[in-house]
Design an enzyme around this catalytic site. Sequence first.
Site, PDB file in Angstrom:
ATOM      1  N   GLY A  14     -61.643  25.786  37.181  1.00 25.25           N
ATOM      2  CA  GLY A  14     -60.442  25.578  37.987  1.00 25.25           C
ATOM      3  C   GLY A  14     -60.538  24.262  38.724  1.00 25.25           C
ATOM      4  O   GLY A  14     -61.581  23.932  39.255  1.00 25.25           O
ATOM      5  N   ARG A  24     -64.765   9.178  41.132  1.00 29.09           N
ATOM      6  CA  ARG A  24     -64.798   7.771  41.550  1.00 29.09           C
ATOM      7  C   ARG A  24     -66.160   7.388  42.107  1.00 29.09           C
ATOM      8  O   ARG A  24     -66.711   6.335  41.781  1.00 29.09           O
ATOM      9  CB  ARG A  24     -63.704   7.561  42.602  1.00 29.09           C
ATOM     10  CG  ARG A  24     -63.681   6.202  43.268  1.00 29.09           C
ATOM     11  CD  ARG A  24     -62.509   6.141  44.247  1.00 29.09           C
ATOM     12  NE  ARG A  24     -62.448   4.893  44.991  1.00 29.09           N
ATOM     13  CZ  ARG A  24     -63.009   4.718  46.186  1.00 29.09           C
ATOM     14  NH1 ARG A  24     -63.693   5.695  46.747  1.00 29.09           N
ATOM     15  NH2 ARG A  24     -62.894   3.549  46.807  1.00 29.09           N
ATOM     16  N   ARG A  28     -68.666   4.628  40.526  1.00 23.19           N
ATOM     17  CA  ARG A  28     -68.983   3.365  41.198  1.00 23.19           C
ATOM     18  C   ARG A  28     -70.445   3.287  41.618  1.00 23.19           C
ATOM     19  O   ARG A  28     -71.057   2.221  41.580  1.00 23.19           O
ATOM     20  CB  ARG A  28     -68.044   3.181  42.393  1.00 23.19           C
ATOM     21  CG  ARG A  28     -66.592   3.042  41.920  1.00 23.19           C
ATOM     22  CD  ARG A  28     -65.770   2.096  42.748  1.00 23.19           C
ATOM     23  NE  ARG A  28     -64.536   1.763  42.039  1.00 23.19           N
ATOM     24  CZ  ARG A  28     -63.395   1.457  42.643  1.00 23.19           C
ATOM     25  NH1 ARG A  28     -63.312   1.439  43.968  1.00 23.19           N
ATOM     26  NH2 ARG A  28     -62.333   1.131  41.920  1.00 23.19           N
ATOM     27  N   ARG A  75     -61.015  25.617  29.608  1.00 21.44           N
ATOM     28  CA  ARG A  75     -61.947  26.689  29.279  1.00 21.44           C
ATOM     29  C   ARG A  75     -62.580  26.325  27.934  1.00 21.44           C
ATOM     30  O   ARG A  75     -61.937  25.696  27.098  1.00 21.44           O
ATOM     31  CB  ARG A  75     -61.231  28.042  29.153  1.00 21.44           C
ATOM     32  CG  ARG A  75     -60.384  28.438  30.324  1.00 21.44           C
ATOM     33  CD  ARG A  75     -61.177  29.083  31.443  1.00 21.44           C
ATOM     34  NE  ARG A  75     -60.404  28.984  32.690  1.00 21.44           N
ATOM     35  CZ  ARG A  75     -60.942  29.038  33.888  1.00 21.44           C
ATOM     36  NH1 ARG A  75     -62.251  29.174  34.047  1.00 21.44           N
ATOM     37  NH2 ARG A  75     -60.198  28.942  34.963  1.00 21.44           N
ATOM     38  N   CYS A  76     -63.798  26.737  27.728  1.00 19.42           N
ATOM     39  CA  CYS A  76     -64.454  26.416  26.462  1.00 19.42           C
ATOM     40  C   CYS A  76     -65.284  27.595  25.998  1.00 19.42           C
ATOM     41  O   CYS A  76     -66.376  27.856  26.511  1.00 19.42           O
ATOM     42  CB  CYS A  76     -65.322  25.167  26.618  1.00 19.42           C
ATOM     43  SG  CYS A  76     -66.166  24.724  25.082  1.00 19.42           S
ATOM     44  N   ASP A 106     -68.793  28.037  40.198  1.00 20.89           N
ATOM     45  CA  ASP A 106     -69.726  29.033  39.708  1.00 20.89           C
ATOM     46  C   ASP A 106     -69.938  29.045  38.192  1.00 20.89           C
ATOM     47  O   ASP A 106     -71.048  28.804  37.707  1.00 20.89           O
ATOM     48  CB  ASP A 106     -69.092  30.379  40.126  1.00 20.89           C
ATOM     49  CG  ASP A 106     -70.092  31.472  40.189  1.00 20.89           C
ATOM     50  OD1 ASP A 106     -71.013  31.378  41.020  1.00 20.89           O
ATOM     51  OD2 ASP A 106     -69.963  32.404  39.372  1.00 20.89           O
ATOM     52  N   THR A 129     -64.925  23.605  43.991  1.00 19.61           N
ATOM     53  CA  THR A 129     -64.159  24.858  43.944  1.00 19.61           C
ATOM     54  C   THR A 129     -63.511  25.097  45.291  1.00 19.61           C
ATOM     55  O   THR A 129     -64.136  24.888  46.328  1.00 19.61           O
ATOM     56  CB  THR A 129     -65.052  26.065  43.584  1.00 19.61           C
ATOM     57  OG1 THR A 129     -64.321  27.258  43.915  1.00 19.61           O
ATOM     58  CG2 THR A 129     -66.350  26.085  44.382  1.00 19.61           C
ATOM     59  N   ASP A 131     -62.866  27.888  46.486  1.00 17.79           N
ATOM     60  CA  ASP A 131     -63.277  29.188  47.024  1.00 17.79           C
ATOM     61  C   ASP A 131     -64.446  29.113  48.003  1.00 17.79           C
ATOM     62  O   ASP A 131     -64.711  30.071  48.735  1.00 17.79           O
ATOM     63  CB  ASP A 131     -63.655  30.138  45.877  1.00 17.79           C
ATOM     64  CG  ASP A 131     -62.447  30.590  45.084  1.00 17.79           C
ATOM     65  OD1 ASP A 131     -61.320  30.413  45.578  1.00 17.79           O
ATOM     66  OD2 ASP A 131     -62.626  31.115  43.978  1.00 17.79           O
ATOM     67  N   ASP A 133     -67.523  29.355  47.467  1.00 14.69           N
ATOM     68  CA  ASP A 133     -68.431  30.481  47.235  1.00 14.69           C
ATOM     69  C   ASP A 133     -69.732  30.096  46.541  1.00 14.69           C
ATOM     70  O   ASP A 133     -70.328  30.911  45.836  1.00 14.69           O
ATOM     71  CB  ASP A 133     -67.714  31.593  46.456  1.00 14.69           C
ATOM     72  CG  ASP A 133     -67.236  31.100  45.096  1.00 14.69           C
ATOM     73  OD1 ASP A 133     -67.277  29.881  44.851  1.00 14.69           O
ATOM     74  OD2 ASP A 133     -66.822  31.938  44.280  1.00 14.69           O
ATOM     75  N   ARG A 158     -44.617  31.126  60.779  1.00 15.59           N
ATOM     76  CA  ARG A 158     -44.607  31.307  62.235  1.00 15.59           C
ATOM     77  C   ARG A 158     -43.290  30.871  62.865  1.00 15.59           C
ATOM     78  O   ARG A 158     -42.859  31.409  63.886  1.00 15.59           O
ATOM     79  CB  ARG A 158     -45.702  30.452  62.896  1.00 15.59           C
ATOM     80  CG  ARG A 158     -47.041  31.047  62.984  1.00 15.59           C
ATOM     81  CD  ARG A 158     -47.302  31.752  64.324  1.00 15.59           C
ATOM     82  NE  ARG A 158     -48.582  32.458  64.238  1.00 15.59           N
ATOM     83  CZ  ARG A 158     -48.707  33.769  64.193  1.00 15.59           C
ATOM     84  NH1 ARG A 158     -47.664  34.550  64.296  1.00 15.59           N
ATOM     85  NH2 ARG A 158     -49.888  34.324  64.081  1.00 15.59           N
ATOM     86  N   MET A 173     -56.034  32.600  47.664  1.00 18.97           N
ATOM     87  CA  MET A 173     -57.056  32.758  46.625  1.00 18.97           C
ATOM     88  C   MET A 173     -58.375  33.264  47.217  1.00 18.97           C
ATOM     89  O   MET A 173     -58.543  33.349  48.438  1.00 18.97           O
ATOM     90  CB  MET A 173     -57.227  31.449  45.878  1.00 18.97           C
ATOM     91  CG  MET A 173     -56.046  31.186  44.935  1.00 18.97           C
ATOM     92  SD  MET A 173     -56.363  29.859  43.771  1.00 18.97           S
ATOM     93  CE  MET A 173     -54.977  30.064  42.626  1.00 18.97           C
ATOM     94  N   ARG A 175     -61.134  35.395  44.824  1.00 16.81           N
ATOM     95  CA  ARG A 175     -61.340  36.639  44.097  1.00 16.81           C
ATOM     96  C   ARG A 175     -62.578  37.384  44.605  1.00 16.81           C
ATOM     97  O   ARG A 175     -62.563  38.589  44.788  1.00 16.81           O
ATOM     98  CB  ARG A 175     -61.487  36.348  42.593  1.00 16.81           C
ATOM     99  CG  ARG A 175     -61.229  37.516  41.690  1.00 16.81           C
ATOM    100  CD  ARG A 175     -61.056  37.040  40.240  1.00 16.81           C
ATOM    101  NE  ARG A 175     -59.897  36.162  40.104  1.00 16.81           N
ATOM    102  CZ  ARG A 175     -58.645  36.610  39.885  1.00 16.81           C
ATOM    103  NH1 ARG A 175     -58.411  37.893  39.761  1.00 16.81           N
ATOM    104  NH2 ARG A 175     -57.654  35.752  39.783  1.00 16.81           N
ATOM    105  N   SER A 219     -43.586  39.298  65.444  1.00 16.22           N
ATOM    106  CA  SER A 219     -43.932  39.579  64.065  1.00 16.22           C
ATOM    107  C   SER A 219     -45.407  39.286  63.842  1.00 16.22           C
ATOM    108  O   SER A 219     -45.997  38.455  64.521  1.00 16.22           O
ATOM    109  CB  SER A 219     -43.072  38.721  63.150  1.00 16.22           C
ATOM    110  OG  SER A 219     -43.110  37.381  63.571  1.00 16.22           O
ATOM    111  N   GLU A 226     -56.576  37.352  47.157  1.00 19.82           N
ATOM    112  CA  GLU A 226     -56.171  37.864  45.834  1.00 19.82           C
ATOM    113  C   GLU A 226     -57.427  38.404  45.161  1.00 19.82           C
ATOM    114  O   GLU A 226     -58.336  37.645  44.831  1.00 19.82           O
ATOM    115  CB  GLU A 226     -55.604  36.687  45.032  1.00 19.82           C
ATOM    116  CG  GLU A 226     -55.443  36.926  43.555  1.00 19.82           C
ATOM    117  CD  GLU A 226     -55.419  35.598  42.793  1.00 19.82           C
ATOM    118  OE1 GLU A 226     -55.855  34.564  43.335  1.00 19.82           O
ATOM    119  OE2 GLU A 226     -54.957  35.613  41.647  1.00 19.82           O
ATOM    120  N   ARG A 250     -42.678  41.424  54.358  1.00 25.36           N
ATOM    121  CA  ARG A 250     -42.295  40.323  53.477  1.00 25.36           C
ATOM    122  C   ARG A 250     -43.544  39.688  52.870  1.00 25.36           C
ATOM    123  O   ARG A 250     -44.503  39.402  53.595  1.00 25.36           O
ATOM    124  CB  ARG A 250     -41.546  39.248  54.280  1.00 25.36           C
ATOM    125  CG  ARG A 250     -40.327  39.756  55.009  1.00 25.36           C
ATOM    126  CD  ARG A 250     -39.281  40.240  54.017  1.00 25.36           C
ATOM    127  NE  ARG A 250     -38.150  40.842  54.702  1.00 25.36           N
ATOM    128  CZ  ARG A 250     -36.999  40.196  54.915  1.00 25.36           C
ATOM    129  NH1 ARG A 250     -36.852  38.950  54.495  1.00 25.36           N
ATOM    130  NH2 ARG A 250     -36.001  40.800  55.528  1.00 25.36           N
TER     131      ARG A 250
END
Lengths: 326, 326, 326, 326
Positions: A14, A24, A28, A75-76, A106, A129, A131, A133, A158, A173, A175, A219, A226, A250
């Site tokens: 990702g 870069r 360099r 992806r490979c 990861d 990444t 994440d 993580d 807000r 995000m 996982r 509120s 996710e 919502r």
Amino acid sequence: MGKINCIGILTSGGDAPGMNAAIRAVTRAALYEGIKVKAIYRGYKGLISGEIKEFHTEDVSNIILRGGTILKTARCQEFVTPEGRKMAYDRLVEEEIDALVVIGGDGSLSGASVFSNEFNYPVVGLPGTIDNDLYGTDITIGYTTALNTIVDAVDKIRDTASSHDRLFIVEVMGRDAGFLALNGAIATGAEAAVIPECKYGPDQLMSSISHGLRSTKNSSIILVAESEITGGAMGVANLIKDRYPDYDVRVTILGHIQRGGSPCATDRIIASQMGIEAVRAILEGQRNVMVGIMNGEVVYVPFDRAIKGNKPVGDNMLNALAILSI
Amino acid sequence: MGKINCIGILTSGGDAPGMNAAIRAVTRAALYEGIKVKAIYRGYKGLISGEIKEFHTEDVSNIILRGGTILKTARCQEFVTPEGRKMAYDRLVEEEIDALVVIGGDGSLSGASVFSNEFNYPVVGLPGTIDNDLYGTDITIGYTTALNTIVDAVDKIRDTASSHDRLFIVEVMGRDAGFLALNGAIATGAEAAVIPECKYGPDQLMSSISHGLRSTKNSSIILVAESEITGGAMGVANLIKDRYPDYDVRVTILGHIQRGGSPCATDRIIASQMGIEAVRAILEGQRNVMVGIMNGEVVYVPFDRAIKGNKPVGDNMLNALAILSI
Amino acid sequence: MGKINCIGILTSGGDAPGMNAAIRAVTRAALYEGIKVKAIYRGYKGLISGEIKEFHTEDVSNIILRGGTILKTARCQEFVTPEGRKMAYDRLVEEEIDALVVIGGDGSLSGASVFSNEFNYPVVGLPGTIDNDLYGTDITIGYTTALNTIVDAVDKIRDTASSHDRLFIVEVMGRDAGFLALNGAIATGAEAAVIPECKYGPDQLMSSISHGLRSTKNSSIILVAESEITGGAMGVANLIKDRYPDYDVRVTILGHIQRGGSPCATDRIIASQMGIEAVRAILEGQRNVMVGIMNGEVVYVPFDRAIKGNKPVGDNMLNALAILSI
Amino acid sequence: MGKINCIGILTSGGDAPGMNAAIRAVTRAALYEGIKVKAIYRGYKGLISGEIKEFHTEDVSNIILRGGTILKTARCQEFVTPEGRKMAYDRLVEEEIDALVVIGGDGSLSGASVFSNEFNYPVVGLPGTIDNDLYGTDITIGYTTALNTIVDAVDKIRDTASSHDRLFIVEVMGRDAGFLALNGAIATGAEAAVIPECKYGPDQLMSSISHGLRSTKNSSIILVAESEITGGAMGVANLIKDRYPDYDVRVTILGHIQRGGSPCATDRIIASQMGIEAVRAILEGQRNVMVGIMNGEVVYVPFDRAIKGNKPVGDNMLNALAILSI
């Protein structure tokens, strides 16, 4: 180890904002040391198929401010097999690339680890990444930009008309890791965060959320990672609707917005530092390590530990959210 | 009509960026003319319950840059009944408010229309809704900011790794009107827009979308208006997954993000112009009209026409999207 | 006029956000009609020297969100001479380009006008300038984005600590036209705007400014157009320091920041519309006209009028600022 | 030390984004511990004059996203005198405030240090300054947001038309410290940074700059810290114009834009952490210390060291800029 005349560079998995700054910096820093640079497109896939191009200093001009990665990712499946990795190795030999810099998360570093052990080939990883993580680095390339993107989005929510029984659920995000949800909640003044690290059943989940619901007069906003564990925004929304049918719930799902955008200053700077450091590591004979930043210092972390180490979101941050949302 | 000594102002319905600029302009234009201003909080609800406060020039300082509305909004069931409206009228008399400026969308201006006819009371409306679905004005307060918010979000998705068979679906607001989805698609270079005005069956829908899917070599982006007619992002995603099971479909739901954020220059300027004009209209004896901007000119539109007129998204824009997404 | 088989496109003069959207729209609209497109780099300079490349639909992918112009711009002394223009014409003939679309401001369209008359060659112009100073169009490509950039910057100044005698002066672009300064002042709630259209002497200038200085209880903000007539921010700052030595005057000069940035939705949409319309105009046999938008309608304006017509900033906007800054 | 029943909080000196997050965190952490909170407006000035108000949890709702400080700041000449400080002390006693949290920079913490020693009164400081020039903390509240503001501005300049001999000079803040200029240059890919730490004469300055000028094929960007030592943007511009009269030099002065804007995620998070920690420090009996973050850990730094310690910009960052701008 022989002399390093040429370094290859690829991005994998990702994409994350700041990858271009890393590309870069590697380019360099290598050219600065008199080393040739070959850019490999579409990750391991392009390595196997030979989508490779020599890079000069101007090839990385004006990319530091761009999201995504100019090298693309893919992806490979082939690289998962010994045959695929052998093809990749042969290509590196053919292209006279003496060491490889892999920027990814990861999965990408896992692949790098297997590959480098198999062929005794020097690979240095950079943690790319959103994440956050990866173990052995306080911060990954892309994480801070993604956090800022979440903050900008939730700030807008807000602004909207406050009413007593309205609840906004924002899916971010993460996982397997709650950094974005938890620190996003702290940064936006949200009432609660639902993260995969806290494996609550429905009752505990509701009780942790209802703290925020009861206490606030306006509120409420909840950030949800996710994840199959959390059930995502829709899962949490359904749970709440069941128990509090009066709430006007919502849902916002940020999705891939979090992967994009111009990288923030922090991501550009750490990616630049890490990129320079990756070249230094290779010249020092380091191999099969990820460059990380721990406590403000550059560190080299063996791939195995970076991938398998457990990086906690931090009890202090969980406490902070509890204190700040009173 | 008697002399106007005091103007009341309220915001109603869903909030929209730029409402504060309108409140500021009405307040200052009235004070400039020597007229008192009374701010009514929480829309018709606060009018009935008497949440009313006199405004001076400094009460609207530094609000032009804020999203939302400092006057808050609320739904009000009572105002739908003759008894509720009578209570509202009595309150206006009690507070010695001689005319009312209502900033809101379709529903809010409908209420204003009924009320003004019932009591022969002067009301001037300002079009405040991100949906841009009011007839008699080319542009509503909040629409341009919401469009920019959509554009910023979709741009970030553009940054992410491109692969041949990836499809991003972004749900935007617009229950009955496709302005945000269609013009958002044009502005972001999206491949297609699914809007409530085009009442496609599944086959037509798929054929309109697949144009974008087939033609592009990279990932595709489709904007979908949140609507029962379109089925929303989830509905369209399911339809696509059924027919093109190989596609990697990712969903983003922007939700209330679109209502918030600091208003863009255009919304601040038109809201300022319209606010000044609303006071002028009242002083000229206009009543039961909405202030709009048509072809660059300020116009007064009777409430009935503003609400019931059909405002088309424009065939030229539908054509533009078709041309630009080749 | 013969059949149009190939259209050339170039950008010229100061760049403006949205130029890429116009390039994309011209390219795709032409291809949609089966017409070839040739992109000319570095404006008239590249036309003379032959920096020309055929464009296909993918050459304009993913550019709609970028500031600047992918075609670059350059000043060109040669094009001012008959010899230079002859070389440009010869190049067009050689490249079999049948009509030219020029995107630029005042100076660029003047050059286009002379050229098209000289060689009886069809040229259609698009108004690309942040200054909004072309007659015959309500809005130019880039103007709205620049205005938003100004608004974002001045909003940040609003945030800072308020003290009674602090004055912020912000210099914006607009050598001959005060649209950015005046409408920027309205949109940011600034206290005053100093624009080239108001040729005040020092006393009048001070009196117009001091209105804002006296009336406000907090810090004041004044927008000044960069112009020899206004003296720019430094000129106005010195004037104020002379007369009000107690004021703490702080200067911001926005400079070229105003030319950059991702174009806002409005600029992308009008640039897309105008680009499509430019191709239509050429096919209709229009020539030596600028495509503009007047009162929401696309119009064709002869070059001479677009350049020489006087486009006023509007008394209503000057009045609005006076009313709103009480 | 007696029991802490009430904590006072004030912001002082130049404001910085994130101060509101710190105010919120101190307030809620104190209330969480059952301690009363009194907010002091306009810094030491309001402390002396008694502009003080008790804060409850809702007083800090929805402020985490705002720039500036809701407590305002002010310069205070009286606090420099023993008499003034005595008045401040008397006010604290009168208001039954048992400890004080001061959020500010160098000057504000110096004042706090003198005061706390004089009256043996517990004060805890939080580093609030965009300049990042406090010793004992890796990062100050506001610095990261200011850096992002600079990055956004310079990115926009990158977009503009490139020509061989154009030089953009951008003046950023940092009277005594080059963090913003140096790290801003790294993050934007600028060619050079002129910072007060490098006390170059004109020749050295030109040679350091001309590295960037010669090497690049497009336009160059130089960041200059606003400082008497550097001469600021205007000083550097004049120097360059003298030596390279052919260069087209354009100046941008960002000014107070850098102090404003909604704080980025990092500033909100560190301000929240530090605010919680400030209350903990007071409860632990810490006094006359600044809360800092060193190597990712919260630390307490005696005021004297925070103020007088020399915090270097880091040779590694100077080297990084040299490597990256090749």
